[in-house]
Design a protein around this motif. Structure first.
Motif, PDB file in Angstrom:
ATOM      1  N   TRP A   1     -33.748 128.179 -27.851  1.00 33.86           N
ATOM      2  CA  TRP A   1     -33.175 128.543 -26.934  1.00 33.86           C
ATOM      3  C   TRP A   1     -33.263 126.634 -26.251  1.00 33.86           C
ATOM      4  CZ3 TRP A   1     -33.584 127.782 -21.613  1.00 33.86           C
ATOM      5  CH2 TRP A   1     -32.758 127.204 -20.884  1.00 33.86           C
ATOM      6  N   ARG A   2     -34.044 126.558 -26.287  1.00 32.29           N
ATOM      7  CA  ARG A   2     -34.180 124.598 -25.281  1.00 32.29           C
ATOM      8  C   ARG A   2     -34.096 123.820 -26.273  1.00 32.29           C
ATOM      9  NH1 ARG A   2     -39.609 127.324 -24.216  1.00 32.29           N
ATOM     10  NH2 ARG A   2     -40.708 125.973 -25.544  1.00 32.29           N
ATOM     11  N   TYR A   3     -34.281 124.300 -28.050  1.00 27.65           N
ATOM     12  CA  TYR A   3     -33.525 122.991 -29.072  1.00 27.65           C
ATOM     13  C   TYR A   3     -32.329 122.973 -29.211  1.00 27.65           C
ATOM     14  CZ  TYR A   3     -38.112 121.480 -30.538  1.00 27.65           C
ATOM     15  OH  TYR A   3     -39.892 121.481 -30.751  1.00 27.65           O
ATOM     16  N   GLN A   4     -31.785 124.015 -28.547  1.00 23.56           N
ATOM     17  CA  GLN A   4     -30.501 123.627 -28.826  1.00 23.56           C
ATOM     18  C   GLN A   4     -29.412 123.005 -28.069  1.00 23.56           C
ATOM     19  OE1 GLN A   4     -29.446 127.910 -29.062  1.00 23.56           O
ATOM     20  NE2 GLN A   4     -29.054 128.480 -30.801  1.00 23.56           N
ATOM     21  N   VAL A   5     -29.825 123.945 -26.553  1.00 26.10           N
ATOM     22  CA  VAL A   5     -29.648 122.520 -25.130  1.00 26.10           C
ATOM     23  C   VAL A   5     -29.882 121.482 -25.092  1.00 26.10           C
ATOM     24  CG1 VAL A   5     -29.125 125.448 -23.868  1.00 26.10           C
ATOM     25  CG2 VAL A   5     -31.367 123.245 -23.639  1.00 26.10           C
ATOM     26  N   LEU A   6     -30.986 121.114 -25.444  1.00 20.23           N
ATOM     27  CA  LEU A   6     -31.915 119.575 -25.192  1.00 20.23           C
ATOM     28  C   LEU A   6     -30.526 119.128 -26.377  1.00 20.23           C
ATOM     29  CD1 LEU A   6     -35.607 119.513 -25.674  1.00 20.23           C
ATOM     30  CD2 LEU A   6     -34.216 119.169 -24.019  1.00 20.23           C
ATOM     31  N   ILE A   7     -30.192 119.498 -27.582  1.00 20.32           N
ATOM     32  CA  ILE A   7     -29.237 119.130 -28.606  1.00 20.32           C
ATOM     33  C   ILE A   7     -27.797 118.464 -27.641  1.00 20.32           C
ATOM     34  CG2 ILE A   7     -27.866 119.523 -30.634  1.00 20.32           C
ATOM     35  CD1 ILE A   7     -30.339 120.348 -32.577  1.00 20.32           C
ATOM     36  N   GLU A   8     -27.533 119.426 -26.977  1.00 21.51           N
ATOM     37  CA  GLU A   8     -26.046 119.543 -26.019  1.00 21.51           C
ATOM     38  C   GLU A   8     -25.776 118.656 -25.177  1.00 21.51           C
ATOM     39  OE1 GLU A   8     -23.944 122.645 -23.143  1.00 21.51           O
ATOM     40  OE2 GLU A   8     -24.617 123.616 -24.819  1.00 21.51           O
ATOM     41  N   ILE A   9     -27.052 118.723 -24.893  1.00 20.07           N
ATOM     42  CA  ILE A   9     -27.010 117.620 -23.760  1.00 20.07           C
ATOM     43  C   ILE A   9     -26.991 116.215 -23.981  1.00 20.07           C
ATOM     44  CG2 ILE A   9     -28.974 116.411 -21.632  1.00 20.07           C
ATOM     45  CD1 ILE A   9     -30.096 119.239 -21.538  1.00 20.07           C
ATOM     46  N   ALA A  10     -28.353 115.621 -25.504  1.00 25.08           N
ATOM     47  CA  ALA A  10     -28.515 114.392 -25.820  1.00 25.08           C
ATOM     48  C   ALA A  10     -26.337 114.426 -26.274  1.00 25.08           C
ATOM     49  CB  ALA A  10     -28.884 114.943 -27.295  1.00 25.08           C
ATOM     50  N   GLN A  11     -26.285 115.001 -26.945  1.00 20.91           N
ATOM     51  CA  GLN A  11     -24.087 114.795 -27.679  1.00 20.91           C
ATOM     52  C   GLN A  11     -23.630 115.225 -26.890  1.00 20.91           C
ATOM     53  OE1 GLN A  11     -24.149 118.669 -30.107  1.00 20.91           O
ATOM     54  NE2 GLN A  11     -24.564 117.545 -31.762  1.00 20.91           N
ATOM     55  N   ASN A  12     -23.273 115.727 -25.815  1.00 18.28           N
ATOM     56  CA  ASN A  12     -22.660 115.147 -24.168  1.00 18.28           C
ATOM     57  C   ASN A  12     -22.895 113.909 -23.557  1.00 18.28           C
ATOM     58  OD1 ASN A  12     -21.568 117.338 -25.319  1.00 18.28           O
ATOM     59  ND2 ASN A  12     -21.887 118.434 -23.804  1.00 18.28           N
ATOM     60  N   ASN A  13     -23.373 113.489 -23.697  1.00 17.71           N
ATOM     61  CA  ASN A  13     -24.566 112.038 -23.006  1.00 17.71           C
ATOM     62  C   ASN A  13     -24.346 110.883 -23.942  1.00 17.71           C
ATOM     63  OD1 ASN A  13     -23.747 113.209 -19.673  1.00 17.71           O
ATOM     64  ND2 ASN A  13     -24.938 114.929 -21.392  1.00 17.71           N
ATOM     65  N   GLY A  14     -24.656 110.480 -24.886  1.00 12.28           N
ATOM     66  CA  GLY A  14     -24.872 110.338 -25.877  1.00 12.28           C
ATOM     67  C   GLY A  14     -26.759 108.898 -26.402  1.00 12.28           C
ATOM     68  N   PHE A  15     -27.336 110.474 -25.893  1.00 13.39           N
ATOM     69  CA  PHE A  15     -28.260 110.020 -26.192  1.00 13.39           C
ATOM     70  C   PHE A  15     -29.033 110.783 -27.302  1.00 13.39           C
ATOM     71  CE2 PHE A  15     -28.566 111.131 -22.043  1.00 13.39           C
ATOM     72  CZ  PHE A  15     -29.409 110.164 -20.780  1.00 13.39           C
ATOM     73  N   THR A  16     -29.782 109.535 -28.078  1.00 14.22           N
ATOM     74  CA  THR A  16     -29.907 109.452 -30.316  1.00 14.22           C
ATOM     75  C   THR A  16     -31.462 109.855 -30.708  1.00 14.22           C
ATOM     76  OG1 THR A  16     -30.928 107.255 -29.494  1.00 14.22           O
ATOM     77  CG2 THR A  16     -28.407 107.634 -29.986  1.00 14.22           C
ATOM     78  N   GLU A  17     -32.046 110.351 -28.828  1.00 12.83           N
ATOM     79  CA  GLU A  17     -33.131 110.690 -29.255  1.00 12.83           C
ATOM     80  C   GLU A  17     -34.166 111.568 -28.039  1.00 12.83           C
ATOM     81  OE1 GLU A  17     -34.333 107.674 -32.498  1.00 12.83           O
ATOM     82  OE2 GLU A  17     -33.292 107.346 -30.796  1.00 12.83           O
TER      83      GLU A  17
END
Length: 322
Positions: A101-117
Motif C-alpha cells: 500500500w505504501r508504494y502504491q500511494v507514494l506513486i500516486e502522490i508523485a504522479q499527481n504532483n510532478g515528483f520524479t524521485e
C-alpha cells in the motif's frame, strides 16, 4: 553544521548518480530515526543540488499510528516543507500489505504532483536484515540482493535509497546530534513480525557471538549478489531470445544443453514467466531444467495452472493438461 554523514551522502550521490540536480524529490518520512536523518541530510544538501523537496507520510490507520501523521506534519510546517498525507481506509496489520500500500500511494502522490524521485530512508542495516529475511524464506540470489540503490516505480518515477552505506546506529547518532524529534513506532517492538525478530534478536546475537561487523558484511554481500544477478539475468535473457520458438511456447534443448546450469535455471524461469507462470518454487523450475537432457516424451506436470512441460524431439513444449 556539515558532518561526516553529510560528506558521505554528498559523495555517494555523486558517485552513484542517484539524485541528479534540479530533480523533484518526494521524501517518504515515517517519523522514525532513519527517515528523519534522511530528511535533514537532503534539506541541508538542497542548496548544492537545487532539488525541489516535499514530504510524504503514509498513515496505515492502525491504533499504533495515532499521532504519527500529526507529528510529521508539524515537522514539515516548522521546516517549511510541503507535506502530503495518505491514510489507508482499511489496512490489514501485516508487513506485506502495508509495504504494498505504501508504494502504491507514494506513486500516486508523485504522479499527481510532478515528483520524479521517491526517496526512502532504507539503511545498511535494512539491507542486512532483508538479506537474512529472504535467505530464511529460501530466496535465490535475486532475493538476497533485493534491496537496491534504485529501481523504477513507473516509466518516469524512480525509487531511490541513498542511505544504503549508512547504519541504523549512524542515523541514531545523527538524530541525537541535531536533536531531531524521533517518533518511536511501537510496531517496531512487535516480535510477531519476522523482520522485527531479525532486527532485535537474530542480528544482535550474530554480532555478539560471530562477527561485530555482520551488518556491513551482509550489506556488502547483498551488493555483490545484486551485480552478479543482474549480469546473469541479462545473459539469460539473450540466450532465451535465441532458444525460444516463434510461438513462444517451446524452447530449443540443443541450445540450452551448451550453457551452464546457473544460466539454464534462469532461462527456464524467464521462459515460464513469459507464459504467465509467476509463482514458481525451486522444485518446479528444477523439474523443467531436468527436461533439457531428458529422454524424449519425458514430461513434468508439477507446474501451476495445469501446465505441462514435455520433451518432443529437440524442444521442451509447454501446453495445458487435458
Amino acid at each position: 553544521m556539515w558532518t561526516n554523514l553529510h560528506a558521505k551522502l554528498h559523495q555517494t550521490l555523486k558517485d552513484r548518480h542517484l539524485l541528479p540536480k534540479e530533480k523533484n524529490l518526494l521524501i517518504a518520512v515515517s517519523g522514525g530515526q532513519d527517515s528523519l536523518c534522511l530528511l535533514k541530510l537532503l534539506v541541508d544538501l538542497q542548496s548544492k543540488w537545487g532539488w525541489k523537496i516535499a514530504i510524504a507520510h503514509c498513515d496505515h490507520g492502525w491504533i499504533s499510528d495515532i499521532g504519527m501523521a500529526a507529528h510529521v506534519q508539524e515537522l514539515s510546517e516548522n521546516w517549511g516543507i510541503p507535506f502530503y498525507l495518505k491514510v489507508a481506509p482499511m489496512m490489514k496489520e501485516t508487513e506485506a500489505a502495508a509495504r504494498k500500500w505504501r508504494y502504491q500511494v507514494l506513486i500516486e502522490i508523485a504522479q499527481n504532483n510532478g515528483f520524479t524521485e521517491v526517496v526512502t530512508g532504507h539503511t545498511l542495516s535494512d539491507r542486512a536484515e532483508t538479506l537474512l529475511y529472504n535467505l530464511i524464506r529460501g530466496a535465490g540470489t535475486d532475493g538476497l540482493g533485493a534491496l537496491t540503490w534504485q529501481r523504477s516505480l513507473t516509466s518516469n518515477i524512480t525509487l531511490v535509497r541513498p542511505l544504503l552505506t549508512v547504519s541504523r546506529w549512524e542515523t541514531w547518532e545523527f538524530c541525537q546530534q541535531f536533536q531531531l524529534p524521533i517518533w518511536e513506532d511501537i510496531v517496531n517492538a512487535n516480535l510477531d513480525y519476522a523482520r522485527n525478530r531479525i532486527r532485535q534478536e537474530l542480528l544482535p546475537y550474530l554480532k555478539d557471538n560471530f562477527n561485530p561487523q555482520i551488518e556491513t558484511n551482509l550489506a556488502q554481500t547483498s551488493e555483490v549478489l545484486k551485480a552478479e544477478s543482474d549480469y546473469l539475468e541479462a545473459t539469460a535473457k539473450t540466450i532465451l531470445e535465441t532458444a525460444i520458438h516463434a510461438d513462444k511456447t517451446q524452447l530449443n534443448r540443443l541450445i540450452l544443453q551448451t550453457i551452464p546450469l546457473a544460466l539454464q535455471r534462469r532461462v527456464i524461469r524467464q521462459f515460464l514467466h513469459q507464459i504467465t507462470i509467476r509463482q514458481l518454487n525451486f522444485e518446479q523450475i528444477e523439474a523443467v531444467v531436468n527436461l533439457i537432457n531428458a529422454p524424449r516424451r519425458s514430461r513434468t506436470s508439477s507446474l501451476p495452472g495445469n501446465m505441462i512441460a514435455e520433451v518432443q524431439e529437440d524442444w521442451i513444449i509447454m501446453q495445458k493438461s487435458t
